[in-house]
Motif scaffolding. Structure first.
Motif, PDB file in Angstrom:
ATOM      1  N   VAL A  16       0.831  -1.203   0.000  1.00 12.61           N
ATOM      2  CA  VAL A  16       0.000   0.000   0.000  1.00 12.61           C
ATOM      3  C   VAL A  16       0.867   1.255   0.000  1.00 12.61           C
ATOM      4  CG1 VAL A  16      -1.628   1.345   1.395  1.00 12.61           C
ATOM      5  CG2 VAL A  16      -1.991  -1.110   1.073  1.00 12.61           C
ATOM      6  N   ALA A  17       1.928   1.253   0.808  1.00 16.34           N
ATOM      7  CA  ALA A  17       2.812   2.422   0.866  1.00 16.34           C
ATOM      8  C   ALA A  17       3.478   2.672  -0.486  1.00 16.34           C
ATOM      9  CB  ALA A  17       3.864   2.214   1.949  1.00 16.34           C
ATOM     10  N   CYS A  18       3.904   1.604  -1.145  1.00 16.21           N
ATOM     11  CA  CYS A  18       4.534   1.755  -2.462  1.00 16.21           C
ATOM     12  C   CYS A  18       3.548   2.294  -3.485  1.00 16.21           C
ATOM     13  CB  CYS A  18       5.093   0.413  -2.926  1.00 16.21           C
ATOM     14  SG  CYS A  18       6.514  -0.190  -1.982  1.00 16.21           S
ATOM     15  N   LEU A  19       2.327   1.791  -3.454  1.00 17.47           N
ATOM     16  CA  LEU A  19       1.321   2.262  -4.401  1.00 17.47           C
ATOM     17  C   LEU A  19       0.972   3.727  -4.160  1.00 17.47           C
ATOM     18  CD1 LEU A  19      -1.080  -0.836  -4.499  1.00 17.47           C
ATOM     19  CD2 LEU A  19       0.564  -0.124  -6.241  1.00 17.47           C
ATOM     20  N   ALA A  24      -0.543   5.589  -7.246  1.00 13.78           N
ATOM     21  CA  ALA A  24      -1.352   4.559  -7.905  1.00 13.78           C
ATOM     22  C   ALA A  24      -2.448   4.091  -6.954  1.00 13.78           C
ATOM     23  CB  ALA A  24      -0.471   3.387  -8.333  1.00 13.78           C
ATOM     24  N   GLY A  25      -3.138   5.060  -6.357  1.00 16.08           N
ATOM     25  CA  GLY A  25      -4.178   4.739  -5.388  1.00 16.08           C
ATOM     26  C   GLY A  25      -5.319   3.927  -5.968  1.00 16.08           C
ATOM     27  N   HIS A  26      -5.500   3.987  -7.302  1.00 14.64           N
ATOM     28  CA  HIS A  26      -6.585   3.228  -7.918  1.00 14.64           C
ATOM     29  C   HIS A  26      -6.364   1.724  -7.823  1.00 14.64           C
ATOM     30  CE1 HIS A  26      -3.444   3.606 -10.973  1.00 14.64           C
ATOM     31  NE2 HIS A  26      -3.969   2.555 -11.574  1.00 14.64           N
ATOM     32  N   ALA A  81      12.580  -7.020   8.189  1.00 17.04           N
ATOM     33  CA  ALA A  81      11.445  -6.296   7.634  1.00 17.04           C
ATOM     34  C   ALA A  81      11.864  -5.493   6.414  1.00 17.04           C
ATOM     35  CB  ALA A  81      10.853  -5.382   8.696  1.00 17.04           C
ATOM     36  N   THR A  82      13.123  -5.065   6.386  1.00 18.33           N
ATOM     37  CA  THR A  82      13.623  -4.267   5.266  1.00 18.33           C
ATOM     38  C   THR A  82      13.559  -5.041   3.964  1.00 18.33           C
ATOM     39  OG1 THR A  82      15.121  -3.135   6.787  1.00 18.33           O
ATOM     40  CG2 THR A  82      15.578  -2.925   4.432  1.00 18.33           C
ATOM     41  N   SER A  83      13.889  -6.331   4.011  1.00 16.39           N
ATOM     42  CA  SER A  83      13.871  -7.133   2.790  1.00 16.39           C
ATOM     43  C   SER A  83      12.458  -7.254   2.235  1.00 16.39           C
ATOM     44  CB  SER A  83      14.456  -8.519   3.058  1.00 16.39           C
ATOM     45  OG  SER A  83      13.660  -9.237   3.979  1.00 16.39           O
ATOM     46  N   ILE A  84      11.457  -7.311   3.113  1.00 17.29           N
ATOM     47  CA  ILE A  84      10.071  -7.365   2.648  1.00 17.29           C
ATOM     48  C   ILE A  84       9.725  -6.084   1.894  1.00 17.29           C
ATOM     49  CG2 ILE A  84       7.667  -7.365   3.423  1.00 17.29           C
ATOM     50  CD1 ILE A  84       8.401  -9.258   5.591  1.00 17.29           C
ATOM     51  N   ARG A  85      10.092  -4.947   2.468  1.00 14.28           N
ATOM     52  CA  ARG A  85       9.784  -3.673   1.809  1.00 14.28           C
ATOM     53  C   ARG A  85      10.481  -3.561   0.457  1.00 14.28           C
ATOM     54  NH1 ARG A  85      11.432  -1.611   6.951  1.00 14.28           N
ATOM     55  NH2 ARG A  85       9.688  -1.450   8.406  1.00 14.28           N
ATOM     56  N   SER A  86      11.760  -3.953   0.408  1.00 10.81           N
ATOM     57  CA  SER A  86      12.519  -3.823  -0.832  1.00 10.81           C
ATOM     58  C   SER A  86      11.968  -4.733  -1.919  1.00 10.81           C
ATOM     59  CB  SER A  86      13.999  -4.113  -0.584  1.00 10.81           C
ATOM     60  OG  SER A  86      14.185  -5.437  -0.126  1.00 10.81           O
ATOM     61  N   ARG A  87      11.589  -5.937  -1.570  1.00  4.12           N
ATOM     62  CA  ARG A  87      11.055  -6.862  -2.568  1.00  4.12           C
ATOM     63  C   ARG A  87       9.678  -6.411  -3.048  1.00  4.12           C
ATOM     64  NH1 ARG A  87      13.957 -11.699  -2.730  1.00  4.12           N
ATOM     65  NH2 ARG A  87      15.570 -11.830  -1.125  1.00  4.12           N
ATOM     66  N   GLU A  93       7.601  -1.499  -8.884  1.00  7.19           N
ATOM     67  CA  GLU A  93       8.337  -0.764  -9.907  1.00  7.19           C
ATOM     68  C   GLU A  93       8.330  -1.485 -11.243  1.00  7.19           C
ATOM     69  OE1 GLU A  93      12.144  -0.258  -8.189  1.00  7.19           O
ATOM     70  OE2 GLU A  93      11.571   1.468  -6.950  1.00  7.19           O
ATOM     71  N   VAL A  94       8.376  -2.805 -11.218  1.00  3.51           N
ATOM     72  CA  VAL A  94       8.426  -3.575 -12.460  1.00  3.51           C
ATOM     73  C   VAL A  94       7.079  -3.567 -13.175  1.00  3.51           C
ATOM     74  CG1 VAL A  94       8.674  -5.905 -13.397  1.00  3.51           C
ATOM     75  CG2 VAL A  94      10.333  -5.048 -11.735  1.00  3.51           C
ATOM     76  N   TRP A  95       5.963  -3.658 -12.425  1.00  4.85           N
ATOM     77  CA  TRP A  95       4.663  -3.886 -13.043  1.00  4.85           C
ATOM     78  C   TRP A  95       3.753  -2.667 -13.069  1.00  4.85           C
ATOM     79  CZ3 TRP A  95       3.754  -8.173 -15.724  1.00  4.85           C
ATOM     80  CH2 TRP A  95       4.548  -9.295 -15.464  1.00  4.85           C
ATOM     81  N   LEU A  96       4.110  -1.598 -12.387  1.00  4.69           N
ATOM     82  CA  LEU A  96       3.161  -0.503 -12.194  1.00  4.69           C
ATOM     83  C   LEU A  96       2.700   0.112 -13.505  1.00  4.69           C
ATOM     84  CD1 LEU A  96       1.665   1.208 -10.153  1.00  4.69           C
ATOM     85  CD2 LEU A  96       3.639   2.751 -10.081  1.00  4.69           C
TER      86      LEU A  96
END
Length: 241
Positions: A16-19, A24-26, A81-87, A93-96
């Protein structure tokens, strides 16, 4: 239940934070739909596995495979937890910018929620086979209560109260539960195989390392060395950096 729910909340919160940061709130509704679908599917499959009359060896095999998967995830990708955020950020980033982004977000959230829910179901089943049913139900009820509190507090939890350290400790606890579930599944598979006419010699040979055997504690300790080393190595790298 608390640990798996914390992991699910962390992954979905990262998504959600990345979106939101990518404006990309939609796509948030696809995240919610995937989470609901995954939890529903996982709960349904768990209840079916518990209540059905399928060969217990199949259930034991599935339990073993998922326990190994949990152990590998904890020992490699999810020790921080950092690895979860990065992945999660890398996925976004790849699919947005692609037309299939909604389906990818939906599928990602569904798979994550399904995996966590199914793991909880199989953990509860493995405990149900080895402990008092009322104790398992009481633990599950406390877990549900804790999940509600965790959801409410999730937006206010930060690293200043030791979230990362707690996440690593919980990873070790989950590793121990996974190891116990693996050995319990092996014992269940072996007993069912012997009942079906297989040679009992192999079970007699492995019995000391299985639950209630005299080497069971030592076997758990030996297998726990792998996730402990992984967590300590991750901590050491971050300390040196």
């Amino acid at each position: 239940m608390l640990r798996e729910s914390a992991e699910l909340i962390l992954i979905l919160a990262s998504l959600v934070a990345c979106l939101r940061s990518a404006r990309a709130g939609h796509l948030l509704r696809w995240t919610a739909a995937g989470a609901v679908a995954g939890c529903t599917l996982g709960a349904g499959l768990s209840l079916w596995l518990i209540a059905s009359d399928i060969d217990a060896r199949w259930t034991a095999g599935l339990t073993f495979v998922l326990a190994v998967g949990v152990l590998l995830m904890v020992s490699t990708m999810l020790v921080t937890a950092t690895s979860i955020r990065s992945r999660t950020q890398a996925l976004v980033e790849v699919w947005l910018e692609r037309p299939s982004a909604p389906l990818v977000i939906l599928g990602f959230a569904t798979v994550v929620a399904f995996r966590e829910t199914l793991e909880v179901g199989l953990f509860l089943r493995s405990q149900w086979l080895r402990a008092e049913g009322l104790d398992v139900l009481a633990g599950a009820a406390l877990g549900v209560l804790g999940v509600v509190c965790l959801v409410i507090a999730s937006r206010k939890i930060s690293t200043r109260i030791g979230l990362l350290a707690a996440f690593r400790v919980s990873a070790l606890v989950l590793s121990l539960l996974s190891i116990q579930m693996m050995l319990g599944a092996l014992a269940e598979f072996a007993h069912e195989s012997v009942a079906a006419g297989a040679d009992a010699q192999l079970l007699a040979w492995a019995q000391p390392a299985l639950p209630e055997g005299r080497w069971y504690g030592w076997m758990c300790a030996a297998l726990m060395s792998v996730p402990v080393v992984c967590v300590l190595r991750s901590w050491w790298r971050e300390t040196c950096a």
